[in-house]
Design a protein around this motif. Structure first.
Motif, PDB file in Angstrom:
ATOM      1  N   SER A  63       0.821  -1.213   0.000  1.00  0.00           N
ATOM      2  CA  SER A  63       0.000   0.000   0.000  1.00  0.00           C
ATOM      3  C   SER A  63       0.858   1.267   0.000  1.00  0.00           C
ATOM      4  N   ASP A  64       0.516   2.195  -0.910  1.00  0.00           N
ATOM      5  CA  ASP A  64       1.126   3.536  -0.936  1.00  0.00           C
ATOM      6  C   ASP A  64      -0.014   4.528  -1.136  1.00  0.00           C
ATOM      7  N   PHE A  65      -0.759   4.772  -0.054  1.00  0.00           N
ATOM      8  CA  PHE A  65      -2.033   5.489  -0.107  1.00  0.00           C
ATOM      9  C   PHE A  65      -1.838   6.915  -0.633  1.00  0.00           C
ATOM     10  N   PRO A  66      -2.581   7.296  -1.701  1.00  0.00           N
ATOM     11  CA  PRO A  66      -2.435   8.649  -2.279  1.00  0.00           C
ATOM     12  C   PRO A  66      -3.237   9.698  -1.495  1.00  0.00           C
ATOM     13  N   ILE A  67      -2.591  10.823  -1.203  1.00  0.00           N
ATOM     14  CA  ILE A  67      -3.223  11.922  -0.467  1.00  0.00           C
ATOM     15  C   ILE A  67      -3.086  13.197  -1.300  1.00  0.00           C
ATOM     16  N   LEU A  68      -4.203  13.887  -1.518  1.00  0.00           N
ATOM     17  CA  LEU A  68      -4.227  15.187  -2.202  1.00  0.00           C
ATOM     18  C   LEU A  68      -4.400  16.271  -1.138  1.00  0.00           C
ATOM     19  N   VAL A  69      -3.433  17.168  -1.030  1.00  0.00           N
ATOM     20  CA  VAL A  69      -3.481  18.224  -0.019  1.00  0.00           C
ATOM     21  C   VAL A  69      -3.775  19.551  -0.715  1.00  0.00           C
ATOM     22  N   LEU A  70      -4.870  20.191  -0.316  1.00  0.00           N
ATOM     23  CA  LEU A  70      -5.227  21.512  -0.838  1.00  0.00           C
ATOM     24  C   LEU A  70      -4.510  22.542   0.027  1.00  0.00           C
ATOM     25  N   ALA A  71      -3.403  23.070  -0.509  1.00  0.00           N
ATOM     26  CA  ALA A  71      -2.546  23.986   0.266  1.00  0.00           C
ATOM     27  C   ALA A  71      -3.008  25.424   0.089  1.00  0.00           C
ATOM     28  N   ASN A  74       3.317   9.511  -0.618  1.00  0.00           N
ATOM     29  CA  ASN A  74       2.535   9.706  -1.841  1.00  0.00           C
ATOM     30  C   ASN A  74       1.574  10.894  -1.677  1.00  0.00           C
ATOM     31  N   VAL A  75       2.142  12.120  -1.669  1.00  0.00           N
ATOM     32  CA  VAL A  75       1.358  13.341  -1.447  1.00  0.00           C
ATOM     33  C   VAL A  75       1.422  14.205  -2.706  1.00  0.00           C
TER      34      VAL A  75
END
Length: 531
Positions: free
Chosen positions: A83-91, A109-110
């Motif tokens: 697992s390499d869980f993808p995270i989308l960060v709204l900066a 994985n950001v």
């Protein structure tokens, strides 16, 4: 109604937005693209849902502040290796903050998206993250399939080893009466009745051994854990007598007192005589082995409620409560070498359970504790009582029935095998010669002109097929009846022998009944044909 499917949970997008309104708008946008989502109140909720299953997460930079980054790091660290869980960060707009830099360094994985983000750009990034997540799921499936395949191989290997261990254990049981019978027959003062009795014992036990060896030859059955039963209607008391005969040397050597209680009327079952004899021989052997010398053993047979119930009891070492649940477990017993000396039971009990279950029965072990003996109870389905007993046929005192005199050539590179078969045939009044290798067999066939040739296939020099061709070439119309006698006994081996010109095929060891039938089916002897 059932809950969401595994696939549905693992495809959803976890959303943490500044306000409920923002979360609702984000979910509406994702739904318009056919994507499932779950609104989360904060990072802690994301971590909980991640444990259940998710495809990606959309977080705001603010939601990760105040310890959220550490919580995410711990949750991601607990994920499996694939697992390499993808995270989308709204900066936030502007220069990169220390928090953003920390996220990129520690979470892996950001993907950073600067607000305000255009809807198509956000959707594109979410779809890309989900595609990457699906590839991770494919890796997981490959790993799981590989593990299942390895486990299947381990199980197949375990079953093979288990079978071979049980077989090695069981091979020793019939050897005891054979060795004792040989010693008795080697004595200087043996009466004819005792000799006849010992020969019957050896005949039964050799038959038993042959059946066990047959199981070794079929490797596929071993790997599948399958043992073929040869079922016939039998009196259970006679089966128990076989088992007693097999274990008598062990019982006598330990000076045990064996009590046997059998009913007056037959109790018939439908089963494999040899296999069931193994079952009860194993139980008696264990009782004798784990009882101090001079102990008491008992074997009883009763008909109870349509079942044949056999009990084997002893006043030996007994079993503790922690051993009883595992008493039929082969590998548990193999790991308890010290306990075995204090009341553990042998490998044959695993075979006992399997064979009894294959016969539609059950077996249980009882003991009141160490030093208080053991009891094994076998229950088998009993057949309805027949209105009149079927008379048993007493064995004939003659080796062969009356048959025409034959000239027979026996060819085998195993001298003992050739000589004993020749001696058996001579008892039937036949004229027999032997040869121990292929070329000599051809010479003797040309000189002796036999009516029948019992010919081994695996000969040195010329093999059996080459000998058969040479005999046909040199004798022509006077060619004898050619019988292949070989340790290769499969259907394919038989078909090959017949296809090569043999008249019949017999597998070693040759049963007397098959030998008699072969002699009876042979054409008239040469001396009669020429008259």
């Amino acid at each position: 109604m059932g809950g969401p499917s595994r696939r549905s949970l693992e495809e959803r997008v976890l959303v943490v937005a500044p306000t409920l309104r923002d979360a609702a708008l984000t979910q509406e946008m994702l739904a318009s693209e056919g994507l499932e989502s779950e609104a989360c109140a904060g990072v802690d909720a994301v971590c909980r849902e991640l444990a259940v299953g998710a495809g990606a997460a959309i977080l705001t930079e603010e939601s990760i502040a105040d310890g959220g980054a550490e919580a995410l790091r711990l949750a991601l660290a607990s994920q499996p290796p694939w697992s390499d869980f993808p995270i989308l960060v709204l900066a936030q707009r502007g220069a990169d903050s220390p928090l953003v830099l920390e996220l990129l360094r520690t979470l892996g994985n950001v993907t950073l998206l600067e607000r305000p983000v255009r809807v198509p750009a956000l959707v594109s990034q979410v779809l890309s993250a989900l595609r990457a997540r699906r590839r991770q799921y494919q890796t997981r499936e490959h790993l799981e399939q590989s593990e299942r395949a390895q486990e299947a191989l381990r199980e197949a290997d375990r079953l093979k080893d288990e079978f071979l261990a049980m077989l090695g254990h069981e091979l020793r049981n019939p050897l005891a009466p054979i060795l004792h019978a040989l010693k008795i027959l080697g004595g200087s003062d043996v009466s004819p009745s005792v000799s006849a009795q010992m020969l019957q014992v050896m005949d039964r036990q050799v038959t038993h051994l042959v059946r066990l060896v047959d199981d070794l030859l079929d490797v596929s059955r071993i790997l599948r854990g399958r043992i073929e039963l040869r079922v016939e209607r039998s009196d259970l008391a006679s089966i128990l007598s076989r088992a007693i005969e097999s274990t008598r040397p062990v019982v006598d050597a330990q000076r045990h007192h064996l009590t046997i209680e059998l009913p007056d009327r037959p109790i018939e079952i439908e089963g494999d005589v040899v296999r069931l004899a193994q079952v009860f021989a194993n139980l008696l052997n264990n009782a004798a082995k784990y009882t101090d010398p001079g102990g008491h053993l008992a074997l009883t047979l009763r008909l109870i409620g349509g079942e044949a119930v056999v009990r084997v009891l002893d006043d030996g070492v007994g079993m503790s409560t922690d051993v009883l649940p595992h008493v039929f477990d082969l590998f548990h017993q193999a790991q308890r070498s010290l306990d075995r000396a204090q009341g553990g039971l042998g490998l044959g009990l695993t075979l006992v359970r399997r064979l009894v279950v294959m016969h539609g029965g059950s077996v249980e072990a009882r003991s009141e504790g160490p030093g208080r003996g053991s009891e094994f109870i076998v229950r088998l389905p009993a057949l309805p009582v027949r209105s009149e007993a079927v008379p048993s046929q007493a064995p004939s005192g003659e080796v062969f029935p009356a048959l025409p005199h034959r000239r027979i050539l026996v060819v085998d590179d195993n001298r003992d095998a050739a000589d004993t078969l020749a001696a058996l045939l001579e008892l039937g009044g036949h004229e027999v010669q032997t040869a121990y290798e292929g070329r000599r067999a051809v010479e003797k066939a040309e000189q002796f002109v036999p009516d029948i040739v019992f010919l081994d296939i695996g000969l040195p020099g010329l093999d059996g097929y080459e000998v058969a061709r040479a005999v046909r070439d040199c004798l022509g119309p006077a060619t004898p009846r050619l019988i292949a006698v070989t340790g290769y006994g499969s259907r394919t081996d038989r078909e090959r022998a017949l296809g090569a010109g043999f008249d019949d095929h017999l597998a070693k060891p040759v049963e007397l009944a098959d030998l008699v039938l072969t002699l009876a089916d042979a054409p008239r002897p040469a001396c009669e044909r020429s008259s």
